[in-house]
Design an enzyme around this catalytic site. Structure first.
Site, mmCIF file in Angstrom:
data_model
loop_
_atom_site.group_PDB
_atom_site.id
_atom_site.type_symbol
_atom_site.label_atom_id
_atom_site.label_comp_id
_atom_site.label_asym_id
_atom_site.label_seq_id
_atom_site.Cartn_x
_atom_site.Cartn_y
_atom_site.Cartn_z
ATOM 1 N N HIS A 96 0.814 -1.214 0.000
ATOM 2 C CA HIS A 96 0.000 0.000 0.000
ATOM 3 C C HIS A 96 0.848 1.265 0.000
ATOM 4 C CE1 HIS A 96 0.622 1.020 4.335
ATOM 5 N NE2 HIS A 96 0.662 -0.293 4.507
ATOM 6 N N CYS B 14 2.693 -4.893 6.957
ATOM 7 C CA CYS B 14 2.392 -4.707 5.545
ATOM 8 C C CYS B 14 3.564 -4.022 4.837
ATOM 9 C CB CYS B 14 1.115 -3.897 5.368
ATOM 10 S SG CYS B 14 -0.385 -4.831 5.754
#
Length: 544
Positions: free
Chosen positions: A436, A455
């Site tokens: 992301h 992440c």
């Protein structure tokens, strides 16, 4: 030649010739023997069935092939298979696998002591077991990744034992056994790097280490000479008698820094000198670990795939073996509950203008303690009940909840300040890991970029999106920004799923053939090396 003479001859020759001599030793116990052939065939089948009963894949192969021998015949094909297997077992250390000399000797003893057809059947199964054990280790890895570290959640592809036996039976044995090693360009390059480092070992390494805390342009003295000589030995500097930290030495330091994931400023500071002073043995360990890790990866990577190397802090798109896009990345912080895991999956879609649905672990460990003290804390996050209704912070009593009983969810709506930035890339997995954007752009300038909750954050997420969308829309940039400018959370499905491989490599070779090394940021490679040592992999002693 009598059995005694054969036995003595076998003990004095190498594996290839030994395998040929076994044909003489076994000559009286072949299935095609003219006298009592039917009885011998029956005894052989019974012996194979009994010996293989503890190894289902091997037993199944023989059941399906009518217990036909592939190793213990006296024909040229069987002799060639035996010779090829012994040669391959002898070459196992070349691939960073344990030495199999004792296994070779055991097989030789089994073959040498054959007295009956039943002995021959047991020898047949012993050879098959040796093949499937070696082939499995070489093709899919010696270790079980999940037993080494909780963050290595990679699933190895399963070896096909029957295919190994059919392959040695049906194909040219030497070529077939060589084909079992991973055929990826990376594995072959690592194999060449291993041999290069071993040659350096034998030559004495890179010379004396550099005794200094920091060296830079203009410096002189013994430490500068030691740095110069070590960089010459490493191939970063042509031979020179210069005694000062001059421009040539500065450029050599920069090249070394670039190849080792360091800030390429040309100053030999503490971090750079620590890497320069690492001995050949440390680099060789990294290469052997990388070879084992390469065996864990599925051979079917995908003609287009995303490759995230955690230690390199990069995310790449690979098309037909070539890097077509690369961006810096941020990975999980080096904490027990934040380290990014290693696994493979398939990217299915991206979300433009995403909401951040706060993971339960972050809600209870980070936000709930703040809410207990101040109900208006983390005000940029919405709190919702089980029906999705927004909770009124003014009337809520968060102090009465524990991490186990807290009944609410938390969500950050789309915005430029959203923790996920303006786009996320999804490959749904049980670890809740994805790629992301991020509003924290400054982190990409750091040398070590381990800051996230697990992440993978991308420095150039828009460009990454354009590259993915280019295969399904004529103007991916306009398409992306039209959705982005709407401000609405929008899911964009990829027409073709893209495999994503999140790996951890402290040693790798670039497409141009340049070996590069990175630091073991999570200490995982140290654990893999320790496991390889326990499994019998030996690293010859070296000098620095």
């Amino acid at each position: 030649m009598s059995p005694v003479i054969v036995t003595r001859a076998i003990s004095t020759v190498g594996p290839t010739l030994k395998a040929g001599l076994f044909a003489l030793a076994l000559g009286g116990f072949v299935l095609s023997a003219p006298h009592g052939a039917a009885a011998q065939v029956t005894a052989f089948k019974q012996a194979v069935a009994e010996a293989a009963s503890a190894s289902d894949p091997v037993a199944q192969f023989y059941r399906e092939t009518g217990y036909t021998a592939i190793w213990t015949g006296s024909d040229d094909a069987a002799r060639a298979r035996r010779a090829a297997l012994f040669r391959a077992l002898g070459e196992a250390p070349m691939h960073g696998l344990p030495d199999r000399t004792s296994e070779i000797n055991t097989l030789m003893d089994v073959l040498r002591t054959v007295q009956t057809t039943r002995d021959l059947g047991r020898a047949e199964v012993a050879m098959s077991r040796a093949l499937v054990g070696y082939a499995s280790d070489l093709q899919t890895g010696l270790l079980q990744p999940r037993q080494i570290d909780d963050g290595i959640v990679r699933k190895k592809h399963q070896p096909d034992f029957a295919a190994y036996l059919a392959g040695i039976r049906d194909q040219a044995p030497v070529a077939y056994l060589r084909s079992l090693a991973p055929q990826s360009a990376q594995y072959q390059a690592l194999l060449r790097e291993k041999m290069r480092l071993e040659a350096l070992q034998r030559a004495g390494g890179w010379g004396p280490q550099v005794a200094a805390k920091k060296l830079e342009s203009g410096d002189s003295g013994p430490a500068v000479i030691a740095l110069r000589n070590r960089l010459i030995a490493m191939g970063y500097l042509p031979r020179s008698a210069a005694r000062r930290y001059d421009g040539a030495l500065e450029r050599a330091v920069q090249a070394f820094q670039s190849d080792h994931g360091l800030t390429a400023d040309g100053v030999a500071g503490g971090g750079t000198l620590a890497e320069i002073n690492k001995p050949v043995s440390a680099r060789l360990k990294s290469v052997l670990v990388a070879m084992e890790r390469e065996r864990w990866l599925t051979p079917e990577r995908g003609t287009r795939h995303v490759l995230v190397n955690q230690t390199d802090f990069t995310a790449k798109i690979i098309d037909n073996g070539e890097v077509t896009f690369v961006t810096r990345s941020v990975i999980g912080k080096d904490n027990a509950d934040r380290r990014s895991p290693e696994f493979s999956d398939e990217m299915e879609h991206m979300v433009i203008n995403p909401s951040w649905y706060v993971p339960r672990s972050i809600v209870t460990k980070e936000y709930l303690p703040k809410l207990r003290n101040n109900p208006n804390a983390v005000g940029h996050i919405e709190i919702t009940d089980s029906r999705g209704r927004k909770v009124n912070r003014a009337t809520a009593d968060f102090s009465k909840y524990t991490a186990r009983t807290f009944p609410f969810a938390m969500r950050q709506p789309p915005s430029r300040k959203n923790a996920l930035g303006l786009v996320k890339f999804m490959f749904p997995n049980k670890y809740n890991i994805y790629l992301h954007d991020t509003p924290q752009k400054s982190l990409f300038q750091r040398e070590v970029r381990a800051f996230s909750h697990g992440c993978i954050r991308l420095a150039q997420p828009f460009e990454f999106a354009y590259a993915l969308l280019a295969r399904q829309t004529e103007n991916p940039k306009d398409f992306f920004h039209r959705i982005l400018n709407s401000g609405k959370e929008t899911k964009v499905v990829l027409d073709q799923k893209v495999p994503v491989h999140i790996i951890y490599r402290t040693a790798f070779v670039t497409p141009k053939g340049q070996p590069e090394y990175r630091r073991d940021i999570y200490g995982r490679d140290a654990k893999v090396w320790a496991a390889l040592e326990r499994a019998g992999v030996v690293l010859p002693g070296v000098q620095g």
